[in-house]
Design a protein around this motif. Structure first.
Motif, PDB file in Angstrom:
ATOM      1  N   GLN A 105       0.848  -1.191   0.000  1.00 52.51           N
ATOM      2  CA  GLN A 105       0.000   0.000   0.000  1.00 52.51           C
ATOM      3  C   GLN A 105       0.886   1.246   0.000  1.00 52.51           C
ATOM      4  O   GLN A 105       2.093   1.161   0.205  1.00 52.51           O
ATOM      5  CB  GLN A 105      -0.914   0.010   1.236  1.00 52.51           C
ATOM      6  CG  GLN A 105      -1.883  -1.165   1.302  1.00 52.51           C
ATOM      7  CD  GLN A 105      -2.611  -1.236   2.628  1.00 52.51           C
ATOM      8  OE1 GLN A 105      -2.035  -1.580   3.649  1.00 52.51           O
ATOM      9  NE2 GLN A 105      -3.883  -0.902   2.617  1.00 52.51           N
ATOM     10  N   LEU A 130      -5.075  -5.727   5.960  1.00 49.79           N
ATOM     11  CA  LEU A 130      -4.871  -5.903   4.531  1.00 49.79           C
ATOM     12  C   LEU A 130      -3.400  -6.054   4.162  1.00 49.79           C
ATOM     13  O   LEU A 130      -3.059  -6.816   3.251  1.00 49.79           O
ATOM     14  CB  LEU A 130      -5.474  -4.707   3.781  1.00 49.79           C
ATOM     15  CG  LEU A 130      -5.838  -4.909   2.312  1.00 49.79           C
ATOM     16  CD1 LEU A 130      -6.904  -5.955   2.143  1.00 49.79           C
ATOM     17  CD2 LEU A 130      -6.285  -3.572   1.705  1.00 49.79           C
ATOM     18  N   ASP A 131      -2.521  -5.362   4.867  1.00 50.80           N
ATOM     19  CA  ASP A 131      -1.099  -5.448   4.530  1.00 50.80           C
ATOM     20  C   ASP A 131      -0.456  -6.720   5.065  1.00 50.80           C
ATOM     21  O   ASP A 131       0.756  -6.917   4.906  1.00 50.80           O
ATOM     22  CB  ASP A 131      -0.344  -4.210   5.022  1.00 50.80           C
ATOM     23  CG  ASP A 131      -0.475  -3.974   6.510  1.00 50.80           C
ATOM     24  OD1 ASP A 131      -1.467  -4.437   7.105  1.00 50.80           O
ATOM     25  OD2 ASP A 131       0.410  -3.307   7.089  1.00 50.80           O
ATOM     26  N   CYS A 188      -2.769  -9.807   4.984  1.00 51.09           N
ATOM     27  CA  CYS A 188      -3.565 -10.907   4.406  1.00 51.09           C
ATOM     28  C   CYS A 188      -4.140 -10.576   3.030  1.00 51.09           C
ATOM     29  O   CYS A 188      -4.657 -11.449   2.349  1.00 51.09           O
ATOM     30  CB  CYS A 188      -4.694 -11.303   5.351  1.00 51.09           C
ATOM     31  SG  CYS A 188      -6.095 -10.135   5.387  1.00 51.09           S
ATOM     32  N   GLY A 189      -4.059  -9.309   2.593  1.00 49.45           N
ATOM     33  CA  GLY A 189      -4.824  -8.872   1.433  1.00 49.45           C
ATOM     34  C   GLY A 189      -4.369  -9.383   0.092  1.00 49.45           C
ATOM     35  O   GLY A 189      -5.107  -9.290  -0.899  1.00 49.45           O
ATOM     36  N   TYR A 190      -3.146  -9.940   0.003  1.00 53.56           N
ATOM     37  CA  TYR A 190      -2.676 -10.480  -1.277  1.00 53.56           C
ATOM     38  C   TYR A 190      -3.132 -11.912  -1.487  1.00 53.56           C
ATOM     39  O   TYR A 190      -2.970 -12.481  -2.565  1.00 53.56           O
ATOM     40  CB  TYR A 190      -1.137 -10.404  -1.324  1.00 53.56           C
ATOM     41  CG  TYR A 190      -0.536 -10.762  -2.663  1.00 53.56           C
ATOM     42  CD1 TYR A 190      -0.540  -9.856  -3.721  1.00 53.56           C
ATOM     43  CD2 TYR A 190       0.064 -11.997  -2.873  1.00 53.56           C
ATOM     44  CE1 TYR A 190       0.018 -10.184  -4.953  1.00 53.56           C
ATOM     45  CE2 TYR A 190       0.630 -12.333  -4.095  1.00 53.56           C
ATOM     46  CZ  TYR A 190       0.603 -11.417  -5.131  1.00 53.56           C
ATOM     47  OH  TYR A 190       1.160 -11.753  -6.341  1.00 53.56           O
ATOM     48  N   VAL A 225     -12.493  -8.784   5.672  1.00 49.82           N
ATOM     49  CA  VAL A 225     -11.507  -7.927   5.010  1.00 49.82           C
ATOM     50  C   VAL A 225     -11.347  -8.304   3.545  1.00 49.82           C
ATOM     51  O   VAL A 225     -11.320  -7.436   2.663  1.00 49.82           O
ATOM     52  CB  VAL A 225     -10.155  -8.017   5.752  1.00 49.82           C
ATOM     53  CG1 VAL A 225      -9.050  -7.331   4.961  1.00 49.82           C
ATOM     54  CG2 VAL A 225     -10.269  -7.397   7.138  1.00 49.82           C
ATOM     55  N   LEU A 226     -11.244  -9.592   3.253  1.00 46.70           N
ATOM     56  CA  LEU A 226     -10.996 -10.017   1.876  1.00 46.70           C
ATOM     57  C   LEU A 226     -12.207  -9.764   0.983  1.00 46.70           C
ATOM     58  O   LEU A 226     -12.050  -9.373  -0.183  1.00 46.70           O
ATOM     59  CB  LEU A 226     -10.607 -11.495   1.842  1.00 46.70           C
ATOM     60  CG  LEU A 226      -9.285 -11.853   2.536  1.00 46.70           C
ATOM     61  CD1 LEU A 226      -8.946 -13.321   2.322  1.00 46.70           C
ATOM     62  CD2 LEU A 226      -8.144 -10.969   2.054  1.00 46.70           C
ATOM     63  N   ALA A 249     -12.145  -6.074   0.349  1.00 52.46           N
ATOM     64  CA  ALA A 249     -11.050  -5.710  -0.553  1.00 52.46           C
ATOM     65  C   ALA A 249     -11.389  -6.053  -1.994  1.00 52.46           C
ATOM     66  O   ALA A 249     -11.101  -5.284  -2.916  1.00 52.46           O
ATOM     67  CB  ALA A 249      -9.768  -6.420  -0.122  1.00 52.46           C
ATOM     68  N   ALA A 264     -11.561 -14.055  -3.780  1.00 55.62           N
ATOM     69  CA  ALA A 264     -11.650 -13.881  -2.328  1.00 55.62           C
ATOM     70  C   ALA A 264     -12.364 -15.060  -1.686  1.00 55.62           C
ATOM     71  O   ALA A 264     -11.933 -15.569  -0.636  1.00 55.62           O
ATOM     72  CB  ALA A 264     -12.364 -12.577  -1.993  1.00 55.62           C
ATOM     73  N   SER A 274     -11.710   3.956   4.394  1.00 53.13           N
ATOM     74  CA  SER A 274     -10.559   3.334   5.013  1.00 53.13           C
ATOM     75  C   SER A 274      -9.774   4.310   5.883  1.00 53.13           C
ATOM     76  O   SER A 274      -9.901   5.517   5.743  1.00 53.13           O
ATOM     77  CB  SER A 274      -9.620   2.772   3.932  1.00 53.13           C
ATOM     78  OG  SER A 274      -9.010   3.832   3.209  1.00 53.13           O
TER      79      SER A 274
END
Length: 454
Positions: A35, A65-66, A68-70, A96-97, A100, A131, A331
């Motif tokens: 991010q 997210l930083d 698990c978000g990938y 979150v996913l 996202a 997701a 956010s």
């Protein structure tokens, strides 16, 4: 021989990904999105350095997210293994996913409509199907997990609900990954457990070069009250996970103690509302992660004037309430979500106040506002900033430099090496120096894609 490769959070404060290899076994510790600045965000679009299908498992420390978000992108590229995490992280990461993926698709749609993307045609990094496939891989764990000779143990980290630091034992070697460590005095959560004795430590350094000041509740109360007195709205761009719950808890206390008037408090974020349900369930179920004083009393997240905004139509109606109010919306770094519509309407008004309650990554709108930007770009056009903008880093859920040193020093024995990650370079360097000077340990600030032996 076992090896560790830094695939993210080395030179930046986001994108946590650490690859552990032992023989043919490959385990990815955290799977976060980059991010902030464009040079980091572009890395989300790079091909993964190893074949995702070759990964045996992913271990998540928590649901931000930083970290698990990938994961949906990894699944899109072929990963099919288990995702080991705590039950709390599974509950929150699911929210979150999905959010996202929705934002990825929404941003691509906005870019197509506004013709302001570098991609032709604009595409999301992942979609809702990716997701959902990622969520189905979650394997919640509460104790030790065996992965073909490697043991994973998750310990309470006190950062957000479900957060953990991960201990790995493999082929006679041991490794600890801190994830994000919580505060000793988090208003909702119990503090992190002490670290075990290990050979190698990866420790975060988000606040590695500074100390948190205690929250000045009277000053915060004056800020909100003064805004209300001039007919303005207080907008709090807040992380949906944990920060919204913390802010509601604090607002309830400020109203109870007469430090602010009884203003309507709007929470306008689908993800924040879903996360709030998870936190309320934790209170109901008397989760051992929560501070005991929260249990058995009234709802700790309702100041008595709470209004939960569900629909898009209602969201648009209260984008500028037209009367004094507090609006909490995600956010937290103003990178996307419904908070952008509030910023569009509220930033040009001198009566209004924007409070940024937490760390703002360089390259985000939140950081630009914090640094005094006179205008910010939202949905393809520039919005003038006339509202009062105030940072409140005291709300951070990250341990500061002193707390990190105290936590590390509680280990039963010194590790061979400490790798300082997940921080801006100056913060990592400062923490590494303190570890060397005060603990007399070997501390290193690794570089992106650097590979080391364990």
């Amino acid at each position: 021989m076992s090896a560790l490769t830094f695939l993210g959070a080395a030179g930046t404060v986001t994108g946590s990904k650490f690859l552990v290899e032992r023989g043919q076994q490959r385990i990815l510790l955290d799977c976060g999105m980059f991010q902030g600045e464009a040079r980091w965000r572009r890395r989300n679009w790079d091909s993964f350095p190893v074949d995702p299908a070759s990964l045996d498992a992913v271990v998540l420390t928590h649901a931000h997210l930083d970290h698990c978000g990938y994961l949906p992108s990894l699944v899109r590229q072929g990963f099919r293994g288990p995702v080991i995490c705590t039950p709390g992280t599974a509950d929150v990461a699911e929210i979150v996913l999905r959010d996202a993926a929705h934002l990825q698709m929404e941003d691509a749609q906005h870019a197509r409509a506004g013709d302001y993307s570098r991609h032709d045609p604009p595409q999301p990094l992942f979609d809702t199907e990716d997701a959902e496939r990622a969520i189905r891989l979650f394997q919640p764990a509460t104790g030790r997990v065996e992965l073909d000779g490697t043991t994973v143990t998750l310990h309470r980290a006190g950062h957000i609900l479900g957060s953990a630091f991960a201990e790995l034992e493999l082929a006679g070697e041991s490794l600890l990954v801190s994830g994000d460590l919580g505060r000793q005095h988090h208003p909702l959560l119990r503090p992190p457990e002490d670290p075990p004795a290990v050979d190698t430590v990866l420790v975060e350094a988000t606040y590695g070069d500074r100390q948190h000041q205690p929250l000045d509740r009277a000053q915060l109360g004056r800020l909100i009250s003064t805004t209300a007195a001039r007919g303005g709205v207080t907008l709090m761009p807040a992380f949906a996970i944990d920060r919204t719950a913390v802010l509601l808890h604090e607002l309830a206390g400020l109203m109870r103690d007469g430090l602010i008037p009884h203003l309507p408090v709007f929470v306008n974020s689908p993800m924040a509302l879903a996360a709030l349900n998870v936190y309320r369930a934790a209170v109901t179920n008397k989760s051992p992660e929560l501070r005991p004083e929260l249990l058995g009393g009234p709802d700790p997240f309702d100041p008595g004037t709470l209004r939960l905004v569900h629909s898009v139509e209602e969201s648009m109606r209260i984008s500028d309430p037209g009367r004094p109010a507090v609006v909490i919306s995600a956010s937290g770094m103003a990178t996307g979500g419904r908070v952008l519509y509030h910023l569009e309407r509220l930033l040009p008004g001198k009566r209004n106040t924007v409070i940024l309650p937490g760390f703002q990554v360089p390259g985000t709108r939140g950081r630009a506002l914090l640094d005094g930007a006179r205008s910010v770009k939202i949905h393809g056009r520039y919005i003038p900033v006339r509202a009062q903008v105030v940072g409140q880093p005291e709300f951070s859920a990250h341990a500061d430099s002193d707390e990190l040193i105290t936590w590390l020093s509680a280990a039963p024995s010194p590790p061979e090496t400490v790798y300082v990650v997940h921080g801006e370079d100056h913060a990592r360097a400062a923490l590494a120096n303190r570890i060397r000077d005060e603990l007399d340990w070997t501390a290193v600030t690794p570089t992106h894609l650097e590979r080391v032996r364990l």
